[in-house]
Write a protein that holds these residues in place. Structure first.
Motif, PDB file in Angstrom:
ATOM      1  N   ILE A 121       0.870  -1.176   0.000  1.00  0.00           N
ATOM      2  CA  ILE A 121       0.000   0.000   0.000  1.00  0.00           C
ATOM      3  C   ILE A 121       0.905   1.223   0.000  1.00  0.00           C
ATOM      4  N   HIS A 122       0.863   1.971  -1.082  1.00  0.00           N
ATOM      5  CA  HIS A 122       1.710   3.150  -1.248  1.00  0.00           C
ATOM      6  C   HIS A 122       0.920   4.380  -0.812  1.00  0.00           C
ATOM      7  N   VAL A 123       1.469   5.162   0.121  1.00  0.00           N
ATOM      8  CA  VAL A 123       0.782   6.342   0.652  1.00  0.00           C
ATOM      9  C   VAL A 123       1.668   7.564   0.443  1.00  0.00           C
ATOM     10  N   GLY A 124       1.088   8.611  -0.133  1.00  0.00           N
ATOM     11  CA  GLY A 124       1.814   9.855  -0.337  1.00  0.00           C
ATOM     12  C   GLY A 124       0.910  11.045  -0.113  1.00  0.00           C
ATOM     13  N   SER A 125       1.502  12.236  -0.173  1.00  0.00           N
ATOM     14  CA  SER A 125       0.737  13.468   0.012  1.00  0.00           C
ATOM     15  C   SER A 125       1.531  14.626  -0.558  1.00  0.00           C
ATOM     16  N   VAL A 126       0.914  15.810  -0.542  1.00  0.00           N
ATOM     17  CA  VAL A 126       1.606  17.025  -0.974  1.00  0.00           C
ATOM     18  C   VAL A 126       2.071  17.848   0.223  1.00  0.00           C
ATOM     19  N   SER A 127       2.072  17.275   1.412  1.00  0.00           N
ATOM     20  CA  SER A 127       2.432  18.028   2.617  1.00  0.00           C
ATOM     21  C   SER A 127       3.854  18.560   2.564  1.00  0.00           C
ATOM     22  N   LYS A 128       4.790  17.788   2.007  1.00  0.00           N
ATOM     23  CA  LYS A 128       6.179  18.240   1.903  1.00  0.00           C
ATOM     24  C   LYS A 128       6.446  18.949   0.587  1.00  0.00           C
ATOM     25  N   SER A 129       5.832  18.490  -0.487  1.00  0.00           N
ATOM     26  CA  SER A 129       6.137  19.053  -1.796  1.00  0.00           C
ATOM     27  C   SER A 129       5.447  20.387  -2.043  1.00  0.00           C
ATOM     28  N   LEU A 130       4.228  20.564  -1.514  1.00  0.00           N
ATOM     29  CA  LEU A 130       3.502  21.817  -1.691  1.00  0.00           C
ATOM     30  C   LEU A 130       3.243  22.502  -0.360  1.00  0.00           C
ATOM     31  N   SER A 131       2.325  21.944   0.426  1.00  0.00           N
ATOM     32  CA  SER A 131       2.006  22.555   1.716  1.00  0.00           C
ATOM     33  C   SER A 131       1.133  21.612   2.524  1.00  0.00           C
ATOM     34  N   PRO A 132       1.387  21.497   3.834  1.00  0.00           N
ATOM     35  CA  PRO A 132       0.485  20.702   4.673  1.00  0.00           C
ATOM     36  C   PRO A 132      -0.890  21.335   4.808  1.00  0.00           C
ATOM     37  N   ALA A 133      -1.025  22.616   4.458  1.00  0.00           N
ATOM     38  CA  ALA A 133      -2.319  23.285   4.563  1.00  0.00           C
ATOM     39  C   ALA A 133      -3.323  22.752   3.548  1.00  0.00           C
ATOM     40  N   LEU A 134      -2.855  22.127   2.469  1.00  0.00           N
ATOM     41  CA  LEU A 134      -3.781  21.625   1.453  1.00  0.00           C
ATOM     42  C   LEU A 134      -4.524  20.383   1.907  1.00  0.00           C
ATOM     43  N   ARG A 135      -3.949  19.599   2.814  1.00  0.00           N
ATOM     44  CA  ARG A 135      -4.604  18.390   3.322  1.00  0.00           C
ATOM     45  C   ARG A 135      -5.043  17.470   2.183  1.00  0.00           C
ATOM     46  N   LEU A 136      -4.109  17.137   1.306  1.00  0.00           N
ATOM     47  CA  LEU A 136      -4.378  16.244   0.198  1.00  0.00           C
ATOM     48  C   LEU A 136      -3.343  15.134   0.156  1.00  0.00           C
ATOM     49  N   GLY A 137      -3.815  13.906   0.127  1.00  0.00           N
ATOM     50  CA  GLY A 137      -2.939  12.753   0.015  1.00  0.00           C
ATOM     51  C   GLY A 137      -3.643  11.649  -0.754  1.00  0.00           C
ATOM     52  N   TRP A 138      -2.990  10.496  -0.828  1.00  0.00           N
ATOM     53  CA  TRP A 138      -3.562   9.389  -1.593  1.00  0.00           C
ATOM     54  C   TRP A 138      -3.040   8.057  -1.077  1.00  0.00           C
ATOM     55  N   MET A 139      -3.844   7.047  -1.262  1.00  0.00           N
ATOM     56  CA  MET A 139      -3.451   5.663  -1.033  1.00  0.00           C
ATOM     57  C   MET A 139      -3.545   4.931  -2.354  1.00  0.00           C
ATOM     58  N   VAL A 140      -2.469   4.240  -2.731  1.00  0.00           N
ATOM     59  CA  VAL A 140      -2.481   3.347  -3.883  1.00  0.00           C
ATOM     60  C   VAL A 140      -2.609   1.939  -3.328  1.00  0.00           C
ATOM     61  N   LEU A 141      -3.736   1.303  -3.583  1.00  0.00           N
ATOM     62  CA  LEU A 141      -4.119   0.085  -2.865  1.00  0.00           C
ATOM     63  C   LEU A 141      -4.087  -1.156  -3.740  1.00  0.00           C
ATOM     64  N   PRO A 142      -3.726  -2.304  -3.168  1.00  0.00           N
ATOM     65  CA  PRO A 142      -4.011  -3.572  -3.846  1.00  0.00           C
ATOM     66  C   PRO A 142      -5.507  -3.701  -4.084  1.00  0.00           C
ATOM     67  N   GLU A 143      -5.878  -4.426  -5.110  1.00  0.00           N
ATOM     68  CA  GLU A 143      -7.288  -4.488  -5.496  1.00  0.00           C
ATOM     69  C   GLU A 143      -8.185  -4.941  -4.361  1.00  0.00           C
ATOM     70  N   ARG A 144      -7.708  -5.900  -3.546  1.00  0.00           N
ATOM     71  CA  ARG A 144      -8.568  -6.461  -2.491  1.00  0.00           C
ATOM     72  C   ARG A 144      -8.867  -5.470  -1.380  1.00  0.00           C
ATOM     73  N   TYR A 145      -8.118  -4.364  -1.300  1.00  0.00           N
ATOM     74  CA  TYR A 145      -8.325  -3.394  -0.224  1.00  0.00           C
ATOM     75  C   TYR A 145      -9.120  -2.167  -0.658  1.00  0.00           C
ATOM     76  N   VAL A 146      -9.389  -2.019  -1.953  1.00  0.00           N
ATOM     77  CA  VAL A 146     -10.074  -0.810  -2.417  1.00  0.00           C
ATOM     78  C   VAL A 146     -11.468  -0.719  -1.823  1.00  0.00           C
ATOM     79  N   GLY A 147     -12.249  -1.789  -1.947  1.00  0.00           N
ATOM     80  CA  GLY A 147     -13.608  -1.779  -1.412  1.00  0.00           C
ATOM     81  C   GLY A 147     -13.655  -1.531   0.083  1.00  0.00           C
ATOM     82  N   PRO A 148     -12.876  -2.278   0.901  1.00  0.00           N
ATOM     83  CA  PRO A 148     -12.873  -2.013   2.341  1.00  0.00           C
ATOM     84  C   PRO A 148     -12.437  -0.587   2.701  1.00  0.00           C
TER      85      PRO A 148
END
Length: 473
Positions: free
Chosen positions: A309-336
């Motif tokens: 499960i790959h997790v990233g955000s723009v907190s370091k690259s842009l700003s923590p004020a944006l509160r934007l991130g993402w999870m790249v999930l294996p298929e079996r975890y998307v629904g849960p």
């Protein structure tokens, strides 16, 4: 003189609560309420009152009623009125001695440290305001009408498509937009993945690196997740000691906070462990874009998208004020994960998501990252040079990538150095603050120094202050 509007439609200011009750009609009630507000100190001398029509609209009275009330109070000396200056509370209308008085003013901001060298924060002054505003305008103009309705818990499709392309190109992630779930940062991702009750996606025990953010450990402990520390050495986490844990959390591109990537053999070994045990690896890619003296280290997820499960955000690259991130999930975890998040998108602004998608697709994000990579490398070089000149006995490590460095200190000096820095107005972290409570202090004494947070004009003074508090050799 206090300069503030009260209930003004022309300038945002403090609201004024007036009770229009009692005998004599609305005019008399308004006069009495304003007089009492001045007498009691709720309206300080010099406070500028709103125009007639604004206060009339707020109170639901006729404009002439407000005009008559103002005129009466001016005649009594409670208010003053001059052309071009509006109607104000008279300077001499002081409340009686001992009466409560609440001046209408902006509260003073709490004073922070003179020099902020804490890790985890980018240079706030470098936020690309013009480029972001342009992307926001373009995204807003192009947004379909349905974007302004209830959100998709997975996040906007536009952003997920942009992220899939960017992460594949820049980080070696193998995914499509349907495997990405937008969140509001790494902590939010942890809450979704390890949420309490049946809604949680994963369960503990969770193996973690012996040094890491205590905030994340506390969050996991609150969710009832037991964490098991993995020892660290020069090649990163000792994944060879993994046992029956149900998952492992790593920072493989740049170990936080000690620095350095996970050795290639250990990257392969942790994937083998996950496959053999039917478990999963959580990859915190917190500053994967920032590397200086080494070739880019691709995401661990690229080795096996179904076991990471790959997790990233723009907190370091842009700003923590944006509160934007993402999870790249294996298929079996998307629904849960979507079930844990809920049907309504209540965490990340849809408009911010659309703006970030446009920011990425237009190339502005790449340009900003390249510009900041150069700036942070220059700051890293200045830090290393300053220490070589003023504190050559202090070893600097973990500086090939990222936004912080680790300064190795003589044994027994870490706590006193952090305390001395605080006395001198220098905010920084000791290495011990990141150690798992159930592990030995294998990394020794040190300081975790973030060189990204200070504004460019203040960085030289921050380095001077830092060198001034380091223990002698």
């Amino acid at each position: 003189m206090t300069e503030s509007w009260v209930n003004s439609a022309e300038r945002i200011g403090a609201d004024l609560h007036l009770e229009l009750s009692g005998p004599g009609g609305r005019r008399a009630a308004l006069i009495g309420a304003l007089r009492e507000a001045v007498r009691g100190g709720r309206l300080a001398p010099g406070t500028r009152l709103p125009p007639y029509r604004s206060l009339a609209a707020d109170l639901g009275v006729a404009r002439n009623t407000v005009a008559d009330a103002y005129a009466e109070l001016v005649a009594e000396g409670w208010l003053t009125a001059r052309q071009g200056s509006g109607t104000r509370v008279a300077e001499r209308a002081e409340p009686p001695r001992g009466a409560a008085r609440t001046p209408v003013k902006t509260p003073a901001r709490a004073r922070g440290p003179r020099h902020d060298l804490r890790q985890g924060t980018p240079d706030a002054s470098a936020f690309p305001r013009a480029a972001w505003a342009a992307a926001y305008r373009r995204a807003l103009q192009a947004a379909p009408s349905e974007a302004f309705g209830p959100g998709d818990p997975a996040g906007r499709r536009e952003l997920r498509e942009a992220l899939a392309e960017y992460l594949a190109r820049a980080r070696g992630v193998r995914t499509g937009p349907d495997r990405i779930v937008v969140c509001s940062g790494f902590a939010h991702a942890l809450r979704l993945l390890f949420g309490q009750g049946p809604g949680g996606v994963l369960r503990g025990p969770l193996a973690v690196e012996a040094y890491g953010l205590d905030f994340h450990r506390e969050l996991l402990a609150t969710a009832g997740v037991r964490t098991v520390p993995l020892p660290l050495d020069g090649d990163g986490a000792r994944v060879d000691v993994l046992g029956r844990e149900r998952a492992v959390l790593l920072t493989p591109a740049h170990q936080f906070p000690t620095g350095g990537p996970l050795h290639p053999e250990r990257r392969a070994a942790v994937i083998d462990w996950a496959r053999a045990r039917g478990t999963v690896v959580l990859e915190d890619d917190y500053d994967g874009e920032f590397r200086y003296d080494r070739r880019p280290v691709g995401a661990l997820q690229g080795l096996d998208p179904e076991r990471v499960i790959h997790v990233g955000s723009v907190s370091k690259s842009l700003s923590p004020a944006l509160r934007l991130g993402w999870m790249v999930l294996p298929e079996r975890y998307v629904g849960p994960a979507l079930a844990a998040k809920g049907e309504r998108e209540g965490w990340a602004s849809v408009l911010d998501q659309l703006a970030l998608a446009e920011f990425i697709v237009s190339g502005a994000y790449d340009r900003h990252v390249r510009r900041m990579r150069q700036r942070y490398r220059h700051r890293r070089d200045r830090l290393v040079a300053a220490l070589a000149a003023q504190a050559p006995h202090v070893e600097v490590t973990g500086v090939a990538a990222g936004l912080h460095a680790v300064l190795r200190l003589p044994p027994g000096t870490e706590r006193s150095t952090v305390k001395a820095a605080a006395w001198q107005g220098v905010a920084l972290d000791g290495l011990a603050a990141f150690r798992h409570p159930r592990t030995e202090a294998t990394a020794g004494d040190g300081l975790v120094v973030g060189y990204a947070a200070p504004a460019e004009h203040a960085y030289g003074a921050a380095l001077e202050a830092l060198c001034g508090v380091l223990p002698p050799g």
